[in-house]
Write a protein that holds these residues in place. Sequence first.
Motif, PDB file in Angstrom:
ATOM      1  N   LYS A   1       0.834  -1.208   0.000  1.00  0.00           N
ATOM      2  CA  LYS A   1       0.000   0.000   0.000  1.00  0.00           C
ATOM      3  C   LYS A   1       0.867   1.255   0.000  1.00  0.00           C
ATOM      4  O   LYS A   1       0.571   2.210  -0.700  1.00  0.00           O
ATOM      5  CB  LYS A   1      -0.961   0.025   1.199  1.00  0.00           C
TER       6      LYS A   1
ATOM      7  N   LYS B   1       0.525   3.358  -3.339  1.00  0.00           N
ATOM      8  CA  LYS B   1      -0.337   4.526  -3.128  1.00  0.00           C
ATOM      9  C   LYS B   1       0.448   5.785  -2.772  1.00  0.00           C
ATOM     10  O   LYS B   1       0.359   6.791  -3.432  1.00  0.00           O
ATOM     11  CB  LYS B   1      -1.356   4.245  -2.011  1.00  0.00           C
TER      12      LYS B   1
ATOM     13  N   GLN C   1      -7.898   1.050   3.499  1.00  0.00           N
ATOM     14  CA  GLN C   1      -7.366   0.324   2.342  1.00  0.00           C
ATOM     15  C   GLN C   1      -7.116  -1.149   2.637  1.00  0.00           C
ATOM     16  O   GLN C   1      -6.941  -1.938   1.711  1.00  0.00           O
ATOM     17  CB  GLN C   1      -6.085   0.987   1.849  1.00  0.00           C
TER      18      GLN C   1
END
Length: 109
Positions: A31, A35, A47
């Motif tokens: 992540k 991201k 998330q």
Amino acid sequence: MSCNCNDHDCERAACIMDTLSKKWVIDILQKFCMKNPKMRYSDLQKQLPQINSRTLCDRLEFMECKKLVKRNVEDSKPVSIWYELTPKGQELEELFELLVKWSDKWKGK
């Protein structure tokens, strides 16, 4: 066939694999890599809904101990907590890319 690494190299590789194989660590790192290298705790929770908050907190503490992420507390109302990848954690992105390439090359063989 012989291995070209010495015992010390193998121990270091095993330590790295132990760290990355701990449940949810790769998911969390992914992540950050995909991201944003800096994320609020609440955004990580959103998330990664499959991870309960206690486990996410434990893993982030573990990753902080391993110097992969840094915890930041912003003294505001309400208090804002965010995490960012350390330079050590950022370098793992290259490792992930290599692992994906290796996996694609050897998939089904």
